[in-house]
Design a protein around this motif. Structure first.
Motif, PDB file in Angstrom:
ATOM      1  N   SER A   1       0.853  -1.198   0.000  1.00 37.40           N
ATOM      2  CA  SER A   1       0.000   0.000   0.000  1.00 37.40           C
ATOM      3  C   SER A   1       0.889   1.249   0.000  1.00 37.40           C
ATOM      4  N   SER A   2       0.808   2.008  -1.082  1.00 34.21           N
ATOM      5  CA  SER A   2       1.699   3.172  -1.198  1.00 34.21           C
ATOM      6  C   SER A   2       1.347   4.242  -0.152  1.00 34.21           C
ATOM      7  N   CYS A   3       0.053   4.331   0.191  1.00 31.10           N
ATOM      8  CA  CYS A   3      -0.342   5.367   1.158  1.00 31.10           C
ATOM      9  C   CYS A   3       0.082   4.973   2.576  1.00 31.10           C
TER      10      CYS A   3
ATOM     11  N   ARG B   1       3.784   5.862   2.959  1.00 35.07           N
ATOM     12  CA  ARG B   1       4.071   7.265   3.322  1.00 35.07           C
ATOM     13  C   ARG B   1       4.115   7.419   4.845  1.00 35.07           C
TER      14      ARG B   1
ATOM     15  N   GLN C   1     -10.099  -4.819   3.477  1.00 31.04           N
ATOM     16  CA  GLN C   1     -10.517  -3.421   3.681  1.00 31.04           C
ATOM     17  C   GLN C   1     -12.029  -3.252   3.593  1.00 31.04           C
TER      18      GLN C   1
ATOM     19  N   GLU D   1     -10.145   2.017   2.944  1.00 31.94           N
ATOM     20  CA  GLU D   1      -8.771   2.180   2.466  1.00 31.94           C
ATOM     21  C   GLU D   1      -7.792   2.063   3.619  1.00 31.94           C
ATOM     22  N   LEU D   2      -6.552   1.823   3.245  1.00 27.08           N
ATOM     23  CA  LEU D   2      -5.413   1.948   4.149  1.00 27.08           C
ATOM     24  C   LEU D   2      -4.685   3.242   3.797  1.00 27.08           C
ATOM     25  N   PRO D   3      -3.987   3.816   4.747  1.00 28.34           N
ATOM     26  CA  PRO D   3      -3.751   3.361   6.111  1.00 28.34           C
ATOM     27  C   PRO D   3      -4.817   3.864   7.081  1.00 28.34           C
TER      28      PRO D   3
ATOM     29  N   GLN E   1      -6.703   8.720   5.961  1.00 29.76           N
ATOM     30  CA  GLN E   1      -6.151   9.662   4.968  1.00 29.76           C
ATOM     31  C   GLN E   1      -4.681   9.941   5.323  1.00 29.76           C
ATOM     32  N   SER E   2      -3.795   9.381   4.500  1.00 32.14           N
ATOM     33  CA  SER E   2      -2.376   9.433   4.840  1.00 32.14           C
ATOM     34  C   SER E   2      -1.851  10.857   5.024  1.00 32.14           C
TER      35      SER E   2
ATOM     36  N   ASN F   1      -0.992  12.641  -4.329  1.00 21.54           N
ATOM     37  CA  ASN F   1      -2.078  12.174  -3.459  1.00 21.54           C
ATOM     38  C   ASN F   1      -3.451  12.278  -4.100  1.00 21.54           C
TER      39      ASN F   1
ATOM     40  N   GLN G   1      -2.220   8.834  -7.542  1.00 26.38           N
ATOM     41  CA  GLN G   1      -2.535   7.556  -6.873  1.00 26.38           C
ATOM     42  C   GLN G   1      -4.013   7.160  -7.008  1.00 26.38           C
TER      43      GLN G   1
ATOM     44  N   ASN H   1      -5.601   3.332  -8.235  1.00 24.72           N
ATOM     45  CA  ASN H   1      -5.866   2.561  -7.020  1.00 24.72           C
ATOM     46  C   ASN H   1      -6.447   1.186  -7.389  1.00 24.72           C
ATOM     47  N   LEU H   2      -6.298   0.266  -6.467  1.00 25.63           N
ATOM     48  CA  LEU H   2      -6.748  -1.113  -6.695  1.00 25.63           C
ATOM     49  C   LEU H   2      -8.219  -1.177  -7.115  1.00 25.63           C
ATOM     50  N   ARG H   3      -9.085  -0.454  -6.403  1.00 32.15           N
ATOM     51  CA  ARG H   3     -10.509  -0.601  -6.716  1.00 32.15           C
ATOM     52  C   ARG H   3     -10.864  -0.011  -8.077  1.00 32.15           C
TER      53      ARG H   3
HETATM   54  N1  GSH Z   1      -6.211   9.367  -0.104  1.00 33.73           N
HETATM   55  C1  GSH Z   1      -6.100   8.157   0.636  1.00 33.73           C
HETATM   56  C2  GSH Z   1      -5.979   6.994  -0.332  1.00 33.73           C
HETATM   57  C3  GSH Z   1      -5.883   5.677   0.392  1.00 33.73           C
HETATM   58  C4  GSH Z   1      -5.838   4.499  -0.579  1.00 33.73           C
HETATM   59  O1  GSH Z   1      -6.272   4.592  -1.724  1.00 33.73           O
HETATM   60  N2  GSH Z   1      -5.286   3.375  -0.092  1.00 33.73           N
HETATM   61  C5  GSH Z   1      -5.193   2.215  -0.921  1.00 33.73           C
HETATM   62  C6  GSH Z   1      -3.877   1.527  -0.702  1.00 33.73           C
HETATM   63  S1  GSH Z   1      -2.520   2.616  -1.114  1.00 33.73           S
HETATM   64  C7  GSH Z   1      -6.291   1.267  -0.558  1.00 33.73           C
HETATM   65  O2  GSH Z   1      -6.502   0.992   0.607  1.00 33.73           O
HETATM   66  N3  GSH Z   1      -7.013   0.737  -1.568  1.00 33.73           N
HETATM   67  C8  GSH Z   1      -8.051  -0.188  -1.335  1.00 33.73           C
HETATM   68  C9  GSH Z   1      -8.854  -0.482  -2.574  1.00 33.73           C
HETATM   69  O3  GSH Z   1      -8.600   0.099  -3.638  1.00 33.73           O
HETATM   70  O4  GSH Z   1      -9.730  -1.323  -2.449  1.00 33.73           O
HETATM   71  C10 GSH Z   1      -4.905   8.216   1.580  1.00 33.73           C
HETATM   72  O5  GSH Z   1      -3.975   8.955   1.268  1.00 33.73           O
HETATM   73  O6  GSH Z   1      -4.917   7.569   2.643  1.00 33.73           O
END
Ligand code: GSH
Length: 214
Positions: free
Chosen positions: A11-13, A16, A42, A55-57, A68-69, A104, A108, A112-114
């Motif tokens: 998870s890139s976020c 960070r 998640q 989402e993470l983190p 929200q990272s 951000n 990203q 994102n994965l979804r």
């Molecule tokens: N803006 C959010 C984005 C968080 C985000 O997109 N996290 C990704 C991992 S880097 C996630 O959990 N994705 C889950 C999904 O796409 O189902 C942040 O900075 O925390």
């Protein structure tokens, strides 16, 4: 105060925040949330109760859950200002925030994965097409960041001190390589990324060093 970071190795976020915790020498536990296994942890009720964006983190500090990272980075910086993640003067802070948002909010989220899962499930894109989608948007975003760093960078993204922009850059560069982006177009970012990779806080936050790394 005890801290728990809900994270996933890739998870890139989360990455960070891992760097920020390391830079500021803040003891914490890492709790892995698998973004792919079991349909994605998640999406579980337990995780959604902590972050309705699924989402993470998520950083838990005592009985407070933060998502929200970038909000987490700013929270940590306010409570633990040494070393600072943002410069002191207002214009420089805005410039660093501009770089942060290029990654951000401008890069990203579209890879994102979804988003990739939806492109496959609802729009019929096969895996190579999904990868091309991500690569194109990463090249677009990092191409813009390259210009900003050429103008304002030094040893790192903004001047010669590590800032929040660097914490966003490094994980996004990893994704750029994963999706086979053209790194030849962003020589300034490649150079900064190489310098950051030598710093202990960045080394320890790398996905391969995480307990849930595959
Ligand atoms: N803006 C959010 C984005 C968080 C985000 O997109 N996290 C990704 C991992 S880097 C996630 O959990 N994705 C889950 C999904 O796409 O189902 C942040 O900075 O925390």
């Amino acid at each position: 105060m005890s801290m728990v970071l809900r994270s996933y190795w890739r998870s890139s976020c989360s990455w960070r925040v891992r760097i920020a915790l390391n830079l500021k020498s803040l003891p914490h536990e890492v709790e892995s949330v698998h973004l792919v296994a079991n349909g994605g942890e998640q999406h579980s009720d337990a995780h959604r109760a902590l972050n309705p964006m699924r989402e993470l983190p998520v950083l838990t500090v005592g009985d407070v859950h933060l998502a929200q990272s970038v909000a987490i980075l700013e929270y940590l910086d306010e409570l633990y200002p040494d070393p600072p993640l943002y410069p002191a003067d207002a214009v420089s802070r805005a410039r660093v925030r501009q770089m942060v948002e290029v990654v951000n909010s401008g890069t990203q989220p579209v890879q994102n994965l979804r988003v990739m899962q939806k492109l496959g499930r609802d729009f019929g894109l096969d895996r190579p097409a999904q990868v091309q989608w991500s690569r194109d948007w990463i090249e677009f975003g990092l191409g813009a960041l390259e210009i900003l760093v050429q103008q304002q960078g030094g040893r790192y993204c903004f001047g010669d001190e590590v800032t929040a922009a660097d914490l966003c850059l490094v994980p996004q560069m990893y994704n750029a390589r994963r999706f086979d982006a053209d790194m030849g177009r962003i020589p300034g970012l490649v150079a900064v990324d190489e310098r950051l990779a030598t710093l202990p806080a960045f080394k320890a936050a790398h996905p391969d060093r995480q307990p849930d790394a595959v």
